[in-house]
Design a protein around this motif. Structure first.
Motif, PDB file in Angstrom:
ATOM      1  N   ARG A   1     -12.653  -3.735  -1.181  1.00 53.32           N
ATOM      2  CA  ARG A   1     -12.606  -3.603   0.281  1.00 53.32           C
ATOM      3  C   ARG A   1     -11.160  -3.598   0.784  1.00 53.32           C
ATOM      4  O   ARG A   1     -10.769  -2.750   1.580  1.00 53.32           O
ATOM      5  CB  ARG A   1     -13.390  -4.740   0.934  1.00 53.32           C
ATOM      6  N   LYS A   2     -10.352  -4.539   0.308  1.00 58.90           N
ATOM      7  CA  LYS A   2      -8.982  -4.649   0.797  1.00 58.90           C
ATOM      8  C   LYS A   2      -8.132  -3.441   0.409  1.00 58.90           C
ATOM      9  O   LYS A   2      -7.300  -2.982   1.194  1.00 58.90           O
ATOM     10  CB  LYS A   2      -8.332  -5.938   0.294  1.00 58.90           C
TER      11      LYS A   2
ATOM     12  N   ALA B   1      -9.370  -0.418  -0.256  1.00 58.82           N
ATOM     13  CA  ALA B   1      -9.940   0.745   0.433  1.00 58.82           C
ATOM     14  C   ALA B   1      -9.493   0.794   1.891  1.00 58.82           C
ATOM     15  O   ALA B   1      -9.375   1.877   2.465  1.00 58.82           O
ATOM     16  CB  ALA B   1     -11.460   0.721   0.345  1.00 58.82           C
ATOM     17  N   GLU B   2      -9.244  -0.368   2.497  1.00 57.37           N
ATOM     18  CA  GLU B   2      -8.753  -0.402   3.878  1.00 57.37           C
ATOM     19  C   GLU B   2      -7.418   0.308   4.011  1.00 57.37           C
ATOM     20  O   GLU B   2      -7.070   0.788   5.082  1.00 57.37           O
ATOM     21  CB  GLU B   2      -8.611  -1.852   4.365  1.00 57.37           C
ATOM     22  N   SER B   3      -6.671   0.403   2.927  1.00 57.14           N
ATOM     23  CA  SER B   3      -5.381   1.081   2.924  1.00 57.14           C
ATOM     24  C   SER B   3      -5.533   2.565   2.611  1.00 57.14           C
ATOM     25  O   SER B   3      -4.545   3.259   2.410  1.00 57.14           O
ATOM     26  CB  SER B   3      -4.446   0.437   1.902  1.00 57.14           C
TER      27      SER B   3
ATOM     28  N   VAL C   1      -0.546  -5.724   1.440  1.00 63.30           N
ATOM     29  CA  VAL C   1      -1.979  -5.961   1.263  1.00 63.30           C
ATOM     30  C   VAL C   1      -2.121  -7.451   1.000  1.00 63.30           C
ATOM     31  O   VAL C   1      -1.605  -7.958   0.013  1.00 63.30           O
ATOM     32  CB  VAL C   1      -2.546  -5.147   0.081  1.00 63.30           C
TER      33      VAL C   1
ATOM     34  N   ASP D   1       0.836  -1.196   0.000  1.00 67.27           N
ATOM     35  CA  ASP D   1       0.000   0.000   0.000  1.00 67.27           C
ATOM     36  C   ASP D   1       0.877   1.255   0.000  1.00 67.27           C
ATOM     37  O   ASP D   1       2.107   1.161   0.090  1.00 67.27           O
ATOM     38  CB  ASP D   1      -0.980  -0.035   1.180  1.00 67.27           C
TER      39      ASP D   1
ATOM     40  N   ARG E   1     -14.179  -7.943  -2.959  1.00 68.21           N
ATOM     41  CA  ARG E   1     -13.109  -8.151  -1.975  1.00 68.21           C
ATOM     42  C   ARG E   1     -11.899  -7.272  -2.272  1.00 68.21           C
ATOM     43  O   ARG E   1     -11.283  -6.722  -1.361  1.00 68.21           O
ATOM     44  CB  ARG E   1     -12.697  -9.622  -1.942  1.00 68.21           C
TER      45      ARG E   1
END
Length: 126
Positions: free
Chosen positions: A94-95, A97-99, A43, A37, A91
Motif C-alpha cells: 500500500r505505501k 503503491a501510494e507513490s 516513504v 520514492d 502495508r
C-alpha cells in the motif's frame, strides 16, 4: 594496537549496509533507514516494514516463505505469528503503491512472497 583496530572495525558499518538499493525508481538506504520514492519524497515506513523491505532487497527474485521472512527479519524473537508477515507485506504494498509504483510484490501460492522488481546496488556517495 589490536584493540584500536578492533574498535575501528566495530565502528564501520557492515558491508551489507554500506550500499544503496535502487528499485523501480525508489531508493532505500539501510544506513539511514530511509526510502525515497521516484519523485524524491520520503516513504514513511515502520521499523518492521523497513526490515522486511531490506530483506527482499538483499534477496531479489527469491521466493521467501513466511517462516524464512520471520527468521530473517526478527530472528524468531518474541511471540510472533506468521500472519504478521502478511500484514507487513500488505502495508508495504500500500505505501509503495501510494507513490505510484506498479505492484512490486508477488504472492506465490504455497510458497510465500517475492520481490518482482529489478534491484540495483550502489555504493553511497562519500
Amino acid at each position: 594496537m589490536r584493540a584500536v583496530l578492533r574498535r575501528r572495525a566495530e565502528a564501520l558499518p557492515p558491508a551489507s549496509q554500506a550500499k544503496l538499493y535502487r528499485f523501480e525508481g525508489f531508493t532505500a538506504d539501510p544506513q539511514t533507514r530511509r526510502v525515497t520514492d521516484p519523485q524524491g519524497g520520503d516513504v514513511e515506513l515502520t521499523g518492521a516494514e523497513f526490515d522486511l523491505l531490506k530483506t527482499f532487497l538483499e534477496l531479489p527474485g527469491r521466493v521467501l516463505s513466511r517462516d524464512q521472512l520471520l527468521d530473517l527479519t526478527r530472528g524468531r524473537d518474541g511471540d510472533v505469528l506468521d500472519r504478521s508477515i502478511d500484514v507487513l507485506v500488505s502495508r508495504l504494498r500500500r505505501k509503495l503503491a501510494e507513490s505510484g509504483a506498479a505492484p512490486l510484490f508477488k504472492t506465490v501460492r504455497n510458497g510465500g512472497y517475492q520481490l518482482a522488481a529489478k534491484v540495483e546496488t550502489q555504493d553511497p556517495a562519500p
